[in-house]
Design an enzyme around this catalytic site. Structure first.
Site, PDB file in Angstrom:
ATOM      1  N   GLU A  79      96.220 -21.553  27.384  1.00 30.16           N
ATOM      2  CA  GLU A  79      96.763 -22.905  27.168  1.00 30.16           C
ATOM      3  C   GLU A  79      98.279 -22.799  27.000  1.00 30.16           C
ATOM      4  O   GLU A  79      98.773 -21.826  26.423  1.00 30.16           O
ATOM      5  CB  GLU A  79      96.139 -23.457  25.867  1.00 30.16           C
ATOM      6  CG  GLU A  79      96.635 -24.818  25.421  1.00 30.16           C
ATOM      7  CD  GLU A  79      96.242 -25.132  23.970  1.00 30.16           C
ATOM      8  OE1 GLU A  79      96.312 -24.227  23.108  1.00 30.16           O
ATOM      9  OE2 GLU A  79      95.843 -26.287  23.697  1.00 30.16           O
ATOM     10  N   ASN A 127      98.369 -32.382  27.276  1.00 29.05           N
ATOM     11  CA  ASN A 127      98.124 -30.939  27.217  1.00 29.05           C
ATOM     12  C   ASN A 127      97.103 -30.667  28.327  1.00 29.05           C
ATOM     13  O   ASN A 127      95.935 -31.050  28.207  1.00 29.05           O
ATOM     14  CB  ASN A 127      97.586 -30.569  25.833  1.00 29.05           C
ATOM     15  CG  ASN A 127      97.500 -29.071  25.628  1.00 29.05           C
ATOM     16  OD1 ASN A 127      97.511 -28.301  26.589  1.00 29.05           O
ATOM     17  ND2 ASN A 127      97.401 -28.659  24.372  1.00 29.05           N
ATOM     18  N   LYS A 142      93.567 -32.379  27.879  1.00 27.70           N
ATOM     19  CA  LYS A 142      92.887 -32.069  26.605  1.00 27.70           C
ATOM     20  C   LYS A 142      92.470 -33.333  25.850  1.00 27.70           C
ATOM     21  O   LYS A 142      93.292 -34.233  25.603  1.00 27.70           O
ATOM     22  CB  LYS A 142      93.813 -31.224  25.732  1.00 27.70           C
ATOM     23  CG  LYS A 142      93.178 -30.693  24.451  1.00 27.70           C
ATOM     24  CD  LYS A 142      94.153 -29.677  23.825  1.00 27.70           C
ATOM     25  CE  LYS A 142      93.630 -29.050  22.557  1.00 27.70           C
ATOM     26  NZ  LYS A 142      94.615 -28.064  22.031  1.00 27.70           N
ATOM     27  N   GLU A 187     100.032 -31.602  17.656  1.00 27.76           N
ATOM     28  CA  GLU A 187      99.465 -31.994  18.956  1.00 27.76           C
ATOM     29  C   GLU A 187      99.158 -33.489  19.008  1.00 27.76           C
ATOM     30  O   GLU A 187      99.290 -34.116  20.055  1.00 27.76           O
ATOM     31  CB  GLU A 187      98.206 -31.176  19.252  1.00 27.76           C
ATOM     32  CG  GLU A 187      98.524 -29.731  19.574  1.00 27.76           C
ATOM     33  CD  GLU A 187      97.355 -29.009  20.221  1.00 27.76           C
ATOM     34  OE1 GLU A 187      96.881 -29.466  21.279  1.00 27.76           O
ATOM     35  OE2 GLU A 187      96.919 -27.982  19.655  1.00 27.76           O
ATOM     36  N   CYS A 204      91.405 -25.041  24.154  1.00 19.63           N
ATOM     37  CA  CYS A 204      91.556 -24.712  22.731  1.00 19.63           C
ATOM     38  C   CYS A 204      90.547 -25.438  21.830  1.00 19.63           C
ATOM     39  O   CYS A 204      89.366 -25.121  21.854  1.00 19.63           O
ATOM     40  CB  CYS A 204      92.995 -24.996  22.313  1.00 19.63           C
ATOM     41  SG  CYS A 204      93.432 -24.176  20.760  1.00 19.63           S
ATOM     42  N   ASN A 226      95.547 -21.429  21.929  1.00 18.20           N
ATOM     43  CA  ASN A 226      96.572 -20.915  21.015  1.00 18.20           C
ATOM     44  C   ASN A 226      96.038 -21.199  19.624  1.00 18.20           C
ATOM     45  O   ASN A 226      96.093 -22.343  19.160  1.00 18.20           O
ATOM     46  CB  ASN A 226      97.890 -21.692  21.174  1.00 18.20           C
ATOM     47  CG  ASN A 226      98.686 -21.308  22.402  1.00 18.20           C
ATOM     48  OD1 ASN A 226      99.601 -20.518  22.341  1.00 18.20           O
ATOM     49  ND2 ASN A 226      98.331 -21.911  23.532  1.00 18.20           N
TER      50      ASN A 226
END
Lengths: 310, 310
Positions: free
Chosen positions: B47, B110, B127, B146, B172, B197
């Protein structure tokens, strides 16, 4: 106020086809007394704990099948469990085959009950994910006729207020499906009780036999962590009528960690102090449902099965 | 026809804040060439693989944030990845921060892409399960913004026909949610590619820090088994700008078994021959969806969040 439930998982060794309910109940009473002596407030027995795991045989006569079902709970043979529980002040979970007669028609379920510390039934669950098959398949070394002998449970996955917490139940194959845990997780469950009878040998994919114990723990640990709930998984274990059943009964924390685990395939008791407030460590953080779930993207999960499917 | 995809998981070590995209791409090109030399047809990167994990900082100026986003893919710095992939005939998965401008308004995601062996983008995922928080929280040793810097992905969990199989993607935190795997499982996914991550330190529940590696594998192994799919999980690992990121990149079989795993926290390549036909061992048996799923009892999972929820 403390929300620690000292919980006992009461694994059973095999129960032969000719063993009586009285014998099974006597074994469970011994485990219940041992649990109470250790200060437990709750004892969890396996699925279909009163008899042998009868779906391994194909029976032609309904009378042979009916033999394994309870028509009342408590009945004469199971009453001592309730009386002793009430006297000792210990709750319990019990799995059994349930037959009810409605308007002259019999219905058959793979059922579990939750009994409170006063010996009263306060919750009932009927198994939803019935594994196995519907017809006799003589090529198998043993049958797995749950889809033949039981109707699909009609009570959903309810969660019960009990022992100052929110308790849920499921049975055996239910534990493999993440939806089982999630539906209870969305109702705030803090401890899921489940019994199982899991053959070591899986005739459809025998190359996976060596993975049965791994899969058993994998699904329960994931279900616990992903919902921030305690999980108490209890086996009927050992070689029962020539069929090997896995053990590995265990109590799993809301972090997914196995806190305690049986190390025999026999009648065995394990105990853990389950602090229900620990559920918050998960449910208020990484799995804070209100902050982080995205149900608009889950719709496929709830759609009816396609008509091309069975 | 063989349906074995020789697959490489290309873990990256840390990327410092001042390291350039050219440098990240050069490291990935080296791993891609190594993968190709080993006969791999597909290489999976982490990612946000082009830059440092920037959501760990609170930035006041939009320009500082925009710096980390790609406005074209391929762009000048990433084009060598596509050209080399096409030349070598190797597909890849890449995670990056995506900015698109629609009618003068910028949108930030993302994102991951799937690139085929001809160097063409054939799939995109944005994401959905964004972790972390929206506002600056100076008490944390590092931020996880995020929810501030990205919009929720608007492409669902699609599955793509690629490399003679059905491939899906996620990123993730998506991997912790069983719904992620199930929505793709219901579309017949055979391999899920995902980069992550993941800080070792979780400021909301530091007592769980020692469980990060356990949880990482637990959720991916359960997702693989419960859907009978390969899972390729690839970390950006190591100490990045003072923040420890877990490694343990791995390739997981449809049985839930980890077949191969990284043993460093640095740039590292692992390779596995993933036979897509092995998915059937699970999907036609224990998790035969058409026989055994019970969606009528899953409805709670798809209901909108309550208005009292965030």
């Amino acid at each position: 106020m403390s929300r620690v439930i000292r919980t006992a998982a009461a694994q059973l060794g095999p129960i032969g086809r000719n063993e009586t309910r009285q014998s099974s109940v006597a074994r469970m009473l011994e485990l219940m007394r041992e649990a109470h002596a250790s200060g437990a407030q709750l004892v969890v027995f396996p699925e279909l704990a009163l008899t042998t795991f009868f779906p391994r045989w194909y029976f032609e006569q309904q009378q042979q099948i009916d033999y394994f079902f309870e028509t009342e709970m408590p009945g004469p043979e199971t009453r001592p469990l309730f009386e002793t529980a009430a006297r000792l002040g210990i709750g319990f979970y019990l799995g059994f085959a349930e037959r009810i007669i409605e308007q002259g028609v019999s219905h058959y379920y793979n059922t579990s009950i939750l009994v409170n510390r006063q010996g009263k039934i306060i919750g009932k669950y009927r198994k939803i994910h019935l594994p196995g098959h519907q017809e006799n398949e003589p090529w198998r070394p043993f049958q797995h006729l749950e889809k033949r002998y039981f109707e699909r449970g009609n009570l959903g996955f309810p969660v019960f207020d009990a022992l100052d917490g929110k308790l849920g139940m499921c049975l055996c194959n239910d534990r493999r499906w993440p939806e089982t845990y999630r539906v209870m997780g969305l109702q705030g469950v803090e401890m899921i009780l489940l019994g199982y009878n899991t053959p070591l040998h899986y005739p459809l994919a025998p190359a996976h036999d060596h993975l049965q114990n791994f899969h058993n723990h994998l699904v329960m640990q994931a279900g616990a962590y992903q919902n921030g709930t305690w999980v108490v998984g209890v086996a009927k274990a050992g070689i029962e009528e020539g069929c090997e059943l896995i053990g590995q009964s265990c109590i799993i924390a809301p972090t997914g960690e196995i806190m305690v685990q049986c190390d025999t395939l026999e009648d065995e008791l394990i105990i853990e102090d389950c602090d229900l407030d620990r559920c918050r460590e998960i449910r208020e953080n990484i799995f804070n449902f209100s902050l982080h779930r995205e149900p608009q993207d889950y719709q496929l999960i709830c759609q009816p099965k396609l008509s091309t499917e069975a």
